[in-house]
Design an enzyme around this catalytic site. Structure first.
Site, short mmCIF file in Angstrom:
data_model
loop_
_atom_site.label_atom_id
_atom_site.label_comp_id
_atom_site.label_asym_id
_atom_site.label_seq_id
_atom_site.Cartn_x
_atom_site.Cartn_y
_atom_site.Cartn_z
N ARG A 194 -6.54 10.58 -0.01
CA ARG A 194 -6.50 10.80 -1.50
C ARG A 194 -7.69 10.98 -2.10
NH1 ARG A 194 -2.91 6.34 -3.36
NH2 ARG A 194 -3.21 5.64 -1.41
N HIS A 252 0.87 -1.26 -0.11
CA HIS A 252 0.02 0.02 0.01
C HIS A 252 0.83 1.16 0.02
CE1 HIS A 252 -3.00 2.90 1.39
NE2 HIS A 252 -3.83 1.93 1.24
#
Ligand code: SF4
Ligand code: SF4
Ligand code: FES
Lengths: 249, 603
Positions: B256, B236
């Site tokens: 994000r 990740h």
């Protein structure tokens, strides 16, 4: 820098504090120190943890006497010139070292009537709810079941009323169900009787220790107490209850 | 034979995260007796840490969404080595699985018209993730747990399974121990479902908890099932890097999705620099378009921060390697900048990302509404796992099923964020359904007591060695090896070295010694977990060696490009008669024309 940790070691029969000195570094939390001690000095030291980020509620213990998540307690918050004491939660029976038997909590929860939604609002089987109507329920559903509030509540801790009182964790569980906009079940009678809401005298100790900052007393227990009063001592309350049932048919 | 406590269930489920619980609910609704075994307390499994959301084409926020787009996104994200049938079932069934959670009491965030709200996530064309702030996993596991306990499922908490029991080729139960007292237990079952999650603990920097030791992968492999796609380990892109004690803890992609941007030490938004060919048409031209996308403008395309995780991780590694990283060896992730774009930005961030706010404030003294975070890649998920039939989730061993992260196929070479929680639900349900069916059609098998006695002897051996090695030390060395030699960037030489080291660790693991007694003894538990960790570490390394190309999560420095000859094959591993690990390449099943066409239409 080296710090000393006084960790309770033992089982249901006997036990006591033992001192462990370990190297500490910037940013460490109590759980880091415990895991470090476990890996290097005490391979069989029992403790629970999973997420290391305050999300799973596994690592509850009493640090310098205060119920805390070990993974969210920074060493920088503690006076390290003195030994840091780490001991298991007192309200539950010890299994070994920092691990306690919290199975009572799971038994209590099983007895609470489950969620029962009204019929769907839309033909496709879905419901409509406004965000402002679920904010409160979402607050309660942040609970990570660390049981620190159960640990600190004097009704359980000092008076051992486990058979008569479900404790703050499950009072807000009931609150989350009762305030759920879709729910049609009625849990008020057992709140008063078997679940013992009357034993809570609103000391708010539970709210103070909750790592999720849930306003257990103000937002959960007090409104529930009001509902109990309304329902049992107020004829209008009976009327509303009847109406609610009719509307939900 | 000593007396072991024995339990009999129709269906035994190993693991109580999202997939295990969903399987248990389904099997028990089908009227069979269900037993559920888990290593931790109920409700603490790794699912609880999932943050972003559940991907399902509900089309509540963007009416253009449907299962076909979700299917195409999943296949593109997986670089087309996914099992198409699983990706198809997943995209079709995820919406129902989410709606059913609502019927069981889950309280998702809402749209203005009162429906389930959905958010943007990497690789998903439309806002698709049903969520509750950034604690969706907690909502999901609590909903399943609370619904499940009222269904009469027998839960065995804090139990570890050591081996699967077989009657011929059929799996007929499991042998394990209770962590609390250290006593051995036999679980007889007509069908067994593995739902044990992933392998993150094989690596040093991981978002995974101690439980993630590849148990289901290794149990299935040892019993004779196949593993597939083991080279594909997802790193990740955003884990915490500072302070050291929290290194690896996940920072949700939701940051994000809400508009967070990645910057290097010079303040440059580097993600705009290398946009992969197959995503160019889906990516914003400039920062303004990216922001409009996060704000829900339907004509805008995604910012490059929301490209797939494999790509974002590699870009971050490049920045760090080339000397443009942040002081603690990461890059910056900034959400505070949105205050230039909206009033009340701080409030908005706290409402949308409450646990991220909390996590950084408490663990790193950072106020994310004011300051950027420092982040770097962390081992998060394995796309590879037990090979199963896409419809029934049964392995090649009759009576053995697998679902969730420990099963494989849906994700191919890279998983999209949000597709994990939906995978757990869709295939957890299917595994439960077909395991129950199998249990109804079959009787209990014969349990071989010799197998059990030898497994018990093996498990206790570490108590008898007086001055053997510390199991924690072996685990740590293995984690370093996998991190350094089989990590994000791989080469043949390094992986050969890793294999040799893994061989040495196996010898060392046989000499591990533990102190104390059998009651709640983490040293002993760690010694026992080593076996599975070593098996899956070897599997990852061997599969990665044999895929001589770079695709999705696998990046080979010595073969930096995608290769045609690997574009239609999976790596399959199984245990040979001489106990060695066999790897072979097998062609993917041929995709039907209608699905091919869906992919073409969504290019
Ligand atoms: S407020 Fe009530 S429930 Fe909370 S600690 Fe005090 S007595 Fe217990
Ligand atoms: S209410 Fe708070 S203190 Fe109590 S169990 Fe839940 S998270 Fe823990
Ligand atoms: S380890 Fe999960 S809350 Fe501490």
């Amino acid at each position: 820098m080296t710090a000393t940790f006084k960790i309770w070691r033992g089982d249901a029969k006997e036990g006591g504090f033992r001192d462990y000195a370990t190297e500490v570094a910037e940013g460490m939390v109590v759980l880091d120190a415990v895991i470090q001690i476990q890996a290097a000095q005490a391979r069989d030291l029992a403790c629970r943890w999973n997420c290391k980020a305050g999300k799973c509620g596994s690592c509850s213990a009493e640090v310098n006497g205060i119920p805390k998540l070990m993974c969210m307690t920074r060493l920088s918050e503690l006076p390290l010139e003195k030994p840091v004491t780490v001991e298991p939660m007192k309200t539950f029976p010890v299994i070994k070292d920092l691990v306690t038997d919290v199975s009572w909590n799971f038994r209590v929860k099983k007895k609470i009537k489950p969620f029962k939604p009204r019929l769907p609002d839309a033909p496709d089987g879905t419901w409509r709810m406004q965000q402002e109507d679920i904010d409160r329920v979402q607050e309660f559903r942040k609970c990570i079941e660390c049981f620190l509030c159960q640990d600190v509540c004097h009704v359980l801790r000092d008076h051992q009323m486990h058979e008569k009182f479900i404790g703050p964790r499950f009072l807000i569980h009931v609150a989350a169900l009762e305030m759920h906009p879709l729910d049609t079940e009625d849990r008020i009678e057992e709140l008063r009787s078997t679940q013992g809401i009357g034993y809570c005298n609103i000391t708010k100790c539970c709210t103070k220790v909750c790592p999720e900052s849930i306003q257990i007393t103000d937002n959960g227990i007090i409104p529930l107490k009001e509902r109990v009063v309304d329902e049992f001592y107020d004829p209008l309350g009976w009327f509303w209850k009847g109406l609610k049932k009719l509307l939900n048919r | 034979m000593p007396d072991y406590e024995t339990f009999e269930h129709d269906v035994l489920i190993i693991g109580a995260g999202g997939a295990g619980l969903r399987a248990a609910i389904e099997a028990s609704a089908a009227g069979v007796r269900v037993g559920l075994v888990c290593k931790s307390l109920l409700g603490k499994a790794h699912t609880v840490m999932a943050e972003g959301g559940i991907a399902a084409a509900l089309a509540n926020v963007d009416e253009r969404d449907n299962w076909k787009v979700h299917f195409a996104d999943t296949m593109r994200g997986g670089q087309y080595v996914n099992q198409w049938r699983m990706a198809e079932l997943h995209a079709k069934e995820a919406p129902d699985r989410v709606r059913e959670l609502e019927a069981w009491g889950a309280v998702f965030d809402r749209t203005k018209d009162g429906r389930i709200l959905q958010r943007h996530f990497g690789g998903h064309k439309y806002p698709r993730l049903a969520h509750v702030g950034d604690r969706t996993g907690l909502e999901m596991i609590r909903t399943l747990q609370d619904h499940g306990v009222h269904q009469g499922i027998d839960v065995h908490m804090e139990h570890t399974v050591l081996s699967l029991l077989k009657d011929g080729s059929r799996v007929v139960g499991a042998f394990g121990y209770e962590r609390e007292r250290g006593r051995f237990k036999i679980f007889g079952a007509k069908a067994v479902v593995l739902a044990t999650g992933g392998i993150g603990r094989a690596y040093k920097i991981t978002s995974n908890s101690w439980e993630y030791t590849g148990d289901g992968h290794a149990l299935a492999y040892e019993a004779g099932a196949e593993l597939i796609d083991m080279e594909f380990v997802q790193f990740h892109p955003t884990g915490m890097v500072w302070p050291p004690s929290v290194m690896g803890i996940l920072v949700t992609e939701g940051v994000r999705g809400e508009g967070g941007i990645l910057l290097n030490k010079d303040g440059k938004r580097f993600m705009f620099e290398a946009i992969p060919e197959n995503y160019r048409a889906h990516t914003a031209d400039d920062e303004e378009e990216g922001w409009r996308y996060c704000q829900g403008h339907k004509d805008a395309r995604r910012p490059p921060e929301l490209l797939t995780r494999d790509h974002v991780s590699r870009c971050i590694v490049r920045e760090i390697k080339e000397g443009r990283g942040s002081p603690h060896g990461g890059v910056y992730l900034d959400i505070s900048w949105i205050k230039q774009k909206m009033p009340n930005a701080a409030e908005h961030i706290k409402r949308k990302l409450p646990s991220m706010y909390h996590q950084f404030k408490q663990l790193a003294d950072i106020d994310i509404t004011e300051q950027p975070m420092e982040v770097g890649p962390t081992t998060h998920y394995i796309m590879g796992g037990v090979r199963v039939d896409p419809d029934t989730q049964m392995t090649r061993l009759p009576g053995l099923f697998a679902a969730g992260e420990c099963a494989a196929g849906i994700n191919g070479a890279n998983r999209l964020g949000g597709n994990s929680l939906s995978d757990l639900l869709v295939f957890g349900k299917r595994a439960g359904e077909y395991a129950a069916k199998f249990a109804r059609e079959n009787q209990h098998g014969q349990i071989n007591t010799n197998d059990i006695d030898s497994a018990a002897r093996e498990a206790l051996a570490s108590f008898e060695r007086s001055n053997g090695e510390n199991p924690y030390a072996i685990q740590k060395d293995l984690q370093e090896t996998m991190q350094n030699l089989v990590g994000i960037v791989r080469t043949e030489t390094e992986m050969r070295e890793a294999l040799e080291k893994i061989g040495n660790f196996k010898t060392r693991a046989k000499k591990a010694a533990v102190t104390g007694n059998r009651e709640y003894n983490p040293g002993w538990h760690t010694a026992l977990d080593l076996k599975n960790l070593l098996t899956i570490s070897e599997a990852i390394t061997r599969a990665a060696l044999d895929r001589k190309e770079s695709r999705g999560a696998q990046f080979r420095e010595d073969y930096p490009d995608k290769e045609e000859r690997f574009s239609k094959v999976n790596t399959i591993m199984s245990k040979a008669a001489d106990d060695s690990m066999q790897v072979r390449l097998e062609p993917l099943p041929e995709m039907p024309d209608d699905l091919k066409q869906i992919i073409e239409e969504n290019r």
